[in-house]
Design a protein around this motif. Structure first.
Motif, short mmCIF file in Angstrom:
data_model
loop_
_atom_site.label_atom_id
_atom_site.label_comp_id
_atom_site.label_asym_id
_atom_site.label_seq_id
_atom_site.Cartn_x
_atom_site.Cartn_y
_atom_site.Cartn_z
N LEU A 66 73.22 4.33 -3.87
CA LEU A 66 72.59 4.69 -2.61
C LEU A 66 73.00 3.62 -1.61
N GLN A 67 73.45 4.03 -0.43
CA GLN A 67 73.86 3.09 0.61
C GLN A 67 72.88 3.17 1.77
N LEU A 68 72.26 2.04 2.08
CA LEU A 68 71.42 1.91 3.26
C LEU A 68 72.18 1.07 4.27
N HIS A 69 72.45 1.66 5.43
CA HIS A 69 73.16 0.97 6.51
C HIS A 69 72.14 0.68 7.61
N VAL A 70 71.96 -0.60 7.92
CA VAL A 70 70.99 -1.02 8.92
C VAL A 70 71.71 -1.80 10.01
N ALA A 71 71.66 -1.29 11.23
CA ALA A 71 72.28 -1.93 12.39
C ALA A 71 71.24 -1.97 13.50
N LEU A 72 70.37 -2.95 13.44
CA LEU A 72 69.29 -3.07 14.43
C LEU A 72 69.57 -4.26 15.34
N SER A 73 69.73 -3.98 16.61
CA SER A 73 69.98 -5.07 17.57
C SER A 73 68.70 -5.84 17.85
N TYR A 74 67.55 -5.20 17.62
CA TYR A 74 66.26 -5.87 17.78
C TYR A 74 65.25 -5.18 16.88
N PHE A 75 64.38 -5.97 16.25
CA PHE A 75 63.26 -5.41 15.49
C PHE A 75 62.12 -6.42 15.55
N ASN A 76 60.92 -5.90 15.74
CA ASN A 76 59.76 -6.78 15.88
C ASN A 76 59.15 -7.10 14.52
N SER A 77 58.10 -7.90 14.53
CA SER A 77 57.52 -8.37 13.27
C SER A 77 56.91 -7.23 12.45
N LEU A 89 61.25 -1.34 -2.22
CA LEU A 89 61.38 -0.04 -2.87
C LEU A 89 62.76 0.09 -3.50
N LEU A 90 63.81 -0.19 -2.73
CA LEU A 90 65.17 -0.08 -3.25
C LEU A 90 65.41 -1.06 -4.38
N ASN A 91 64.90 -2.27 -4.26
CA ASN A 91 65.06 -3.29 -5.29
C ASN A 91 64.43 -2.80 -6.61
N GLY A 92 63.27 -2.18 -6.52
CA GLY A 92 62.61 -1.65 -7.71
C GLY A 92 63.43 -0.58 -8.39
N PHE A 93 64.00 0.33 -7.61
CA PHE A 93 64.85 1.36 -8.20
C PHE A 93 66.12 0.74 -8.77
N ALA A 94 66.68 -0.26 -8.09
CA ALA A 94 67.88 -0.93 -8.60
C ALA A 94 67.60 -1.62 -9.93
N LEU A 95 66.43 -2.21 -10.06
CA LEU A 95 66.06 -2.86 -11.32
C LEU A 95 65.93 -1.84 -12.46
N ARG A 96 65.63 -0.61 -12.12
CA ARG A 96 65.49 0.45 -13.13
C ARG A 96 66.80 1.23 -13.34
N GLY A 97 67.88 0.78 -12.71
CA GLY A 97 69.17 1.38 -12.99
C GLY A 97 69.81 2.22 -11.91
N THR A 98 69.16 2.40 -10.77
CA THR A 98 69.75 3.14 -9.67
C THR A 98 70.42 2.14 -8.72
N ALA A 99 71.72 2.12 -8.70
CA ALA A 99 72.44 1.17 -7.86
C ALA A 99 72.11 1.40 -6.39
N CYS A 100 71.78 0.33 -5.68
CA CYS A 100 71.44 0.39 -4.26
C CYS A 100 72.22 -0.67 -3.51
N GLU A 101 72.75 -0.28 -2.38
CA GLU A 101 73.50 -1.19 -1.50
C GLU A 101 72.82 -1.25 -0.15
N LEU A 102 72.78 -2.44 0.42
CA LEU A 102 72.35 -2.63 1.79
C LEU A 102 73.53 -3.16 2.59
N ILE A 127 69.60 -5.59 -5.22
CA ILE A 127 70.32 -4.81 -4.21
C ILE A 127 71.62 -5.54 -3.88
N ALA A 128 72.72 -4.83 -3.87
CA ALA A 128 73.99 -5.41 -3.42
C ALA A 128 73.95 -5.43 -1.90
#
Length: 138
Positions: A66-77, A89-102, A127-128
């Motif tokens: 799964l590829q998550l692409h994040v391009a945020l020029s600004y994000f608040n707290s 969430l992604l880290n948990g799935f990756a630990l259970r065997g679903t490869a996740c990329e950020l 997460i990679a």
């Protein structure tokens, strides 16, 4: 391998306070792009998190990452808190065997965003994480 998911894509246009969302589940590519400072970050992000969690829970083993692409020029707290929930969430799935990329995109002159991406890489080691110093490349 083609994902024959029945989960419809989630596509939301950016607003002045919320990012563009393009969650193409069939392509296993999720994109958040723009600025994120909604009045109620939980109301914006939680339905997205739930959709991803539900979809990932239905995926068979040995699927492409799964590829998550994040391009945020600004994000608040408050957005930061919800982004961390997303990464958790992604880290948990990756630990259970679903490869996740950020794929974390940041402006080359924005040390804070670059350091945030580095922190995510350390905090969520399953997460990679790929840091990309070009916001427009997403």
């Amino acid at each position: 391998m083609t994902d024959m998911t029945l989960t419809p894509a989630i596509v939301l246009a950016a607003t002045p306070a919320t990012p563009e969302v393009n969650f193409d589940f069939a392509a296993r590519r999720l994109v958040l792009k723009g600025e994120s400072w909604p009045e109620n970050a939980a109301a914006f992000f939680r339905p997205l998190l739930l959709a991803v969690e539900t979809w990932l829970g239905e995926q068979p083993a040995n699927t492409p990452p799964l590829q998550l692409h994040v391009a945020l020029s600004y994000f608040n707290s408050s957005s930061t808190k919800l982004l961390f929930e997303f990464f958790e969430l992604l880290n948990g799935f990756a630990l259970r065997g679903t490869a996740c990329e950020l794929h974390w995109y940041y402006d080359a002159d924005d040390d804070i965003s670059e350091e945030f991406g580095q922190e995510v890489s350390m905090d969520f080691p399953a997460i990679a994480v790929f840091l990309k110093a070009d916001l427009s490349a997403c």
